[in-house]
Enzyme design. Sequence first.
Site, mmCIF file in Angstrom:
data_model
loop_
_atom_site.group_PDB
_atom_site.id
_atom_site.type_symbol
_atom_site.label_atom_id
_atom_site.label_comp_id
_atom_site.label_asym_id
_atom_site.label_seq_id
_atom_site.Cartn_x
_atom_site.Cartn_y
_atom_site.Cartn_z
ATOM 1 N N ARG A 194 -22.074 10.945 -5.334
ATOM 2 C CA ARG A 194 -21.215 9.415 -5.516
ATOM 3 C C ARG A 194 -21.935 8.350 -6.267
ATOM 4 N NH1 ARG A 194 -15.933 10.103 -5.476
ATOM 5 N NH2 ARG A 194 -15.023 11.575 -3.685
ATOM 6 N N HIS A 222 -22.364 21.779 -7.781
ATOM 7 C CA HIS A 222 -21.205 21.132 -8.145
ATOM 8 C C HIS A 222 -21.537 19.745 -8.568
ATOM 9 C CE1 HIS A 222 -17.135 19.378 -7.902
ATOM 10 N NE2 HIS A 222 -16.674 20.310 -7.323
ATOM 11 N N TYR A 250 -18.567 13.736 -8.793
ATOM 12 C CA TYR A 250 -17.196 13.287 -8.967
ATOM 13 C C TYR A 250 -16.737 12.282 -9.794
ATOM 14 C CZ TYR A 250 -16.464 16.101 -4.633
ATOM 15 O OH TYR A 250 -16.398 17.064 -3.713
ATOM 16 N N HIS A 281 -15.586 19.015 -12.873
ATOM 17 C CA HIS A 281 -14.230 18.738 -13.357
ATOM 18 C C HIS A 281 -14.092 18.377 -14.505
ATOM 19 C CE1 HIS A 281 -13.271 17.501 -8.696
ATOM 20 N NE2 HIS A 281 -13.757 18.958 -8.725
ATOM 21 N N GLU A 294 -13.601 23.671 -13.837
ATOM 22 C CA GLU A 294 -12.896 23.815 -12.708
ATOM 23 C C GLU A 294 -11.322 23.398 -13.002
ATOM 24 O OE1 GLU A 294 -12.537 22.421 -8.088
ATOM 25 O OE2 GLU A 294 -14.106 22.099 -9.069
ATOM 26 N N ASP A 330 -10.022 27.235 -8.597
ATOM 27 C CA ASP A 330 -9.621 26.822 -7.286
ATOM 28 C C ASP A 330 -8.341 27.329 -6.789
ATOM 29 O OD1 ASP A 330 -8.653 24.821 -5.113
ATOM 30 O OD2 ASP A 330 -10.950 24.064 -5.361
ATOM 31 N N HIS A 377 -6.180 24.100 -6.053
ATOM 32 C CA HIS A 377 -5.664 23.813 -7.423
ATOM 33 C C HIS A 377 -4.664 24.341 -8.028
ATOM 34 C CE1 HIS A 377 -9.871 21.416 -7.511
ATOM 35 N NE2 HIS A 377 -9.193 20.972 -6.320
ATOM 36 N N HIS A 394 -13.196 28.775 -6.011
ATOM 37 C CA HIS A 394 -13.082 28.235 -4.644
ATOM 38 C C HIS A 394 -11.958 28.679 -3.995
ATOM 39 C CE1 HIS A 394 -15.283 24.389 -6.872
ATOM 40 N NE2 HIS A 394 -16.335 25.333 -6.455
ATOM 41 N N ASP A 439 -4.130 17.630 -4.504
ATOM 42 C CA ASP A 439 -5.431 18.446 -4.119
ATOM 43 C C ASP A 439 -5.729 18.085 -2.720
ATOM 44 O OD1 ASP A 439 -7.790 19.485 -3.866
ATOM 45 O OD2 ASP A 439 -8.852 18.233 -5.444
ATOM 46 N N HIS A 470 -7.342 20.272 0.492
ATOM 47 C CA HIS A 470 -7.691 21.501 1.035
ATOM 48 C C HIS A 470 -7.527 21.667 2.681
ATOM 49 C CE1 HIS A 470 -11.022 21.699 -2.341
ATOM 50 N NE2 HIS A 470 -9.697 21.286 -2.809
ATOM 51 N N GLU A 503 -14.494 25.218 0.328
ATOM 52 C CA GLU A 503 -14.692 24.064 0.256
ATOM 53 C C GLU A 503 -13.725 23.660 1.298
ATOM 54 O OE1 GLU A 503 -15.635 22.532 -3.973
ATOM 55 O OE2 GLU A 503 -13.599 23.118 -3.891
#
Length: 396
Positions: A95, A127, A130, A167, A203, A237, A240, A274, A287, A289, A319
């Site tokens: 972040r 990963h 974001y 991503h 991804e 994923d 996704h 994923h 999205d 999970h 995840e």
Amino acid sequence: MLRALPLRPFNRCFPSKPLSTLMPKRKSSSEAVETPAKKSRLVKTKEQPEPLAQRSESLWKVGAHVSAAGGIQNAIANAAAVGANSFALFVKSQRKWTSPALTQETISAFKAGLKEHGYDPRHILPHGSYLINLGNPDATKRKKSYDCFLDDLKRCEALGLALYNFHPGSTVGQATTEESISLIAQSINDAHKATESVVTVLENMAGAGNIIGGDFQHLAQIIQQVDDKTRVGVCLDTCHMFAAGYDLRVKEEWDRIVTTFDEQVGLQYLRAMHLNDSKTPHNSKKDRHENIGMGHIGLTAFHHILNDVRMQGIPLILETPSFEQPEVWATEIAVLDGLSGFDLQSEEGLDGLVERVKAVVKRAEGGGKKGKKGKKAPAKKGKKKEEQEDEEDEDE
């Protein structure tokens, strides 16, 4: 022919001691603590967590996105503690645009941990942040993303890692899909020239709004424009895919998805998956999970994956919400490992396995915080949390 692997006893999934023993104890205020003259430069390494499950010998490398709190070297022991044969981690804050550089002590500790616990770099899936959006047509914002992206790749190389998952990006409504795809490919090409070995793993996404990657064709078009195709791959994923309209619940449909991916992208590019169930229905474009077997996808779909030899030897990463309780992932990993060679006509059946996941999730919900992997930033004013999550890749 697939070799039937026995379902491991699930009592191995739970600790023999209370969860409190997994964390270092705080010193009481009555204990005398001598304050050092200078701060120690030693690498911060948490007390080794107590193993909750044994790692299986499965050819399907199931793991989870584990915490690297206190130092990225701690992710290794956290993965081993839940019986993971693969794992994902953030190599810096997901972040923030910038983070302190890795020290040589941290790098050495990480490499020593991999050797100690026997993890192959091919089964580790860092990963990306974001914040990264390599498809942004704004050159200044894209440069900010690229610098963060390149820094991640250099960290992976320093740690001896082979893969880096991210991503793809978003048009932010200011470019065509084709234009953003070309910008993403160009950034990958530039980063490949500035680094030596790490494979950049795209991804697939849930198909919301302006986000690139909901269609396999998007991934194929990016790869077509990458110069060094030995250094690009794909992570699929399950949540996704399902949200974007790919229905993997029926075996024939799963086989059709894999065939479509092979025709449009190429199975040689599949480097990871994923494994996430979905809180929302098929083709929702959302999205969200969910724990394995507890969502709209269901455990049968994961049985397809864990019995498909084409999915062997790559990291298969959970995840799902852990609620800060490691036995959730330990149980989900054990269930997924046990699906390989599992007889769908057995007395327990898949329903019994789902109940085991539900039971541990119910206990964890009462004593933890939801969603250990990557906490979402506070919702912006005037925007619902769900709307922000759908657009998280479109801000920069």
